[in-house]
Design a protein around this motif. Structure first.
Motif, PDB file in Angstrom:
ATOM      1  N   MET A 146       0.832  -1.206   0.000  1.00 57.96           N
ATOM      2  CA  MET A 146       0.000   0.000   0.000  1.00 57.96           C
ATOM      3  C   MET A 146       0.868   1.258   0.000  1.00 57.96           C
ATOM      4  O   MET A 146       0.552   2.238  -0.679  1.00 57.96           O
ATOM      5  N   VAL A 147       1.962   1.232   0.752  1.00 60.11           N
ATOM      6  CA  VAL A 147       2.883   2.374   0.765  1.00 60.11           C
ATOM      7  C   VAL A 147       3.434   2.624  -0.632  1.00 60.11           C
ATOM      8  O   VAL A 147       3.525   3.772  -1.095  1.00 60.11           O
ATOM      9  N   LEU A 148       3.797   1.551  -1.331  1.00 58.74           N
ATOM     10  CA  LEU A 148       4.346   1.692  -2.678  1.00 58.74           C
ATOM     11  C   LEU A 148       3.300   2.200  -3.667  1.00 58.74           C
ATOM     12  O   LEU A 148       3.637   2.896  -4.629  1.00 58.74           O
ATOM     13  N   LEU A 149       2.042   1.835  -3.450  1.00 60.87           N
ATOM     14  CA  LEU A 149       0.984   2.346  -4.315  1.00 60.87           C
ATOM     15  C   LEU A 149       0.780   3.845  -4.120  1.00 60.87           C
ATOM     16  O   LEU A 149       0.539   4.593  -5.081  1.00 60.87           O
ATOM     17  N   VAL A 150       0.871   4.280  -2.867  1.00 60.70           N
ATOM     18  CA  VAL A 150       0.663   5.695  -2.562  1.00 60.70           C
ATOM     19  C   VAL A 150       1.887   6.531  -2.911  1.00 60.70           C
ATOM     20  O   VAL A 150       1.781   7.635  -3.449  1.00 60.70           O
ATOM     21  N   ARG A 151       3.065   6.006  -2.597  1.00 56.60           N
ATOM     22  CA  ARG A 151       4.314   6.733  -2.827  1.00 56.60           C
ATOM     23  C   ARG A 151       5.063   6.102  -4.006  1.00 56.60           C
ATOM     24  O   ARG A 151       5.925   5.250  -3.827  1.00 56.60           O
ATOM     25  N   ARG A 152       4.725   6.529  -5.193  1.00 50.98           N
ATOM     26  CA  ARG A 152       5.337   5.940  -6.377  1.00 50.98           C
ATOM     27  C   ARG A 152       6.833   6.253  -6.473  1.00 50.98           C
ATOM     28  O   ARG A 152       7.586   5.512  -7.099  1.00 50.98           O
ATOM     29  N   ASP A 153       7.238   7.353  -5.832  1.00 50.32           N
ATOM     30  CA  ASP A 153       8.650   7.709  -5.881  1.00 50.32           C
ATOM     31  C   ASP A 153       9.527   6.681  -5.183  1.00 50.32           C
ATOM     32  O   ASP A 153      10.716   6.558  -5.484  1.00 50.32           O
ATOM     33  N   LEU A 154       8.942   5.906  -4.253  1.00 51.25           N
ATOM     34  CA  LEU A 154       9.712   4.893  -3.539  1.00 51.25           C
ATOM     35  C   LEU A 154      10.027   3.682  -4.414  1.00 51.25           C
ATOM     36  O   LEU A 154      10.832   2.837  -4.033  1.00 51.25           O
ATOM     37  N   ARG A 155       9.381   3.620  -5.590  1.00 51.09           N
ATOM     38  CA  ARG A 155       9.656   2.497  -6.497  1.00 51.09           C
ATOM     39  C   ARG A 155      10.842   2.779  -7.403  1.00 51.09           C
ATOM     40  O   ARG A 155      11.363   1.869  -8.054  1.00 51.09           O
TER      41      ARG A 155
END
Length: 324
Positions: A47-56
């Motif tokens: 869920m964090v990765l979905l919200v914060r795309r910059d973390l990918r």
């Protein structure tokens, strides 16, 4: 701010053994604890990765990075990341929480925290690092400290099998770190963490199916402590550590991470009534001081780290890269 984030992360990790003990008291089995922990953590990190795309996004690297990486190599990289969780992390966590059923949380934490020393020894034997006089002294101090921790079984409940399982967890975590060192610079940290959690959840889920399913017949407080382990001691601990690491740099973050077993010992005394003997406290201080010494690298190495992601990095000086 960076130091505060690292200390918060260490406190979150340090509380995990306490949450585990309280979950056991509420009737939660080790298998259920592990499956719920990793499944919930994987879902939350997703869920964090979905919200914060910059973390990918991957950090800029040398030529031939993600853009130039063949699809087959990319698949192997992702498979390795999942395998780290499916084999390494699942095994380490299983040994850790099995030991937690047999021995006090404070003693378990001190035994487990020999892993930075084991990483250093393994890195030297594998030729990835060199043994300096300072590191040699730190290894001797850590060995003596571990011996004192084990021999000074005063107020704590010492269990030989529990100690063996704890050392097994430390050894397994050492191997996990050595393998993770080959992929940690090639995937964004939160993506790597999510894949590791998913891999561990997959292994534990398969084991649950083969052994008769998951036992959910425990009291409501058990769910609360499971949520604490997954949210506080896994997701929050990892995210605050990465944020702190970004602000303080690796050496400072590693030294601050020695606060983790101190938190476990303090919380165990406050909530579980556990206590360490004077001899064990001295031994624990030796282990923690040796870990701190192992993180103090020459200025030349620190300058090389500052040169950017493409510079080679010492593994033995960074045993915290992929946290449990």
């Amino acid at each position: 701010m960076g130091a505060a984030l690292c200390l918060l992360s260490a406190a979150c990790f340090g509380a995990m053994a306490i949450f585990g003990k309280l979950a056991y008291q509420a009737g939660v089995s080790p298998g259920t604890l592990l499956l719920v922990r990793f499944s919930l953590a994987a879902a939350l990190l997703g869920m964090v990765l979905l919200v914060r795309r910059d973390l990918r996004r991957e950090a800029p690297g040398p030529p031939g990075g993600r853009a130039g990486r063949p699809a087959a190599a990319r698949r192997r990289l992702l498979a390795t990341a999942v395998g780290l969780g499916a084999v390494g992390y699942a095994t380490q966590a299983s040994l850790f929480f099995s030991a937690l059923r047999l021995m006090d949380a404070s003693l378990l934490s001190l035994i487990l925290y020999t892993y930075p020393v084991l990483v250093t020894v393994a890195a030297v034997l594998l030729g990835r690092d060199r043994l300096t006089p300072g590191r040699g002294a730190a290894l001797v101090a850590a060995s003596c400290g571990t011996l004192l921790v084990l021999l000074g079984a005063g107020g704590v409940s010492f269990h030989p099998l529990g100690a063996l399982l704890a050392f097994g967890a430390a050894i397994t975590y050492t191997g996990y770190i050595l393998v993770a060192d080959t992929v940690v610079h090639r995937l964004p940290p939160v993506v790597l963490s999510a894949l590791v959690m998913a891999g561990a959840a997959g292994t534990l889920g398969a084991r649950a199916l083969l052994t008769g399913g998951v036992d959910l017949d425990f009291r409501l407080p058990g769910w609360f402590w499971l949520a604490c382990i997954a949210v506080v001691s896994t997701v929050l601990a990892m995210l605050t550590f990465f944020a702190g690491l970004k602000r303080t740099g690796p050496s400072t973050a590693a030294i601050l991470s020695t606060f983790e077993p101190v938190v476990t010992t303090g919380l165990a005394a406050l909530t579980l009534g556990e206590s360490l003997s004077a001899v064990q406290l001295v031994g624990g201080a030796l282990v923690l001081s040796s870990v701190a010494v192992l993180q103090v690298r020459p200025a030349r190495t620190q300058d090389r780290d500052a040169a950017g992601p493409s510079a080679p990095v010492q593994l033995a000086g960074q045993p915290w890269r992929v946290r449990r």
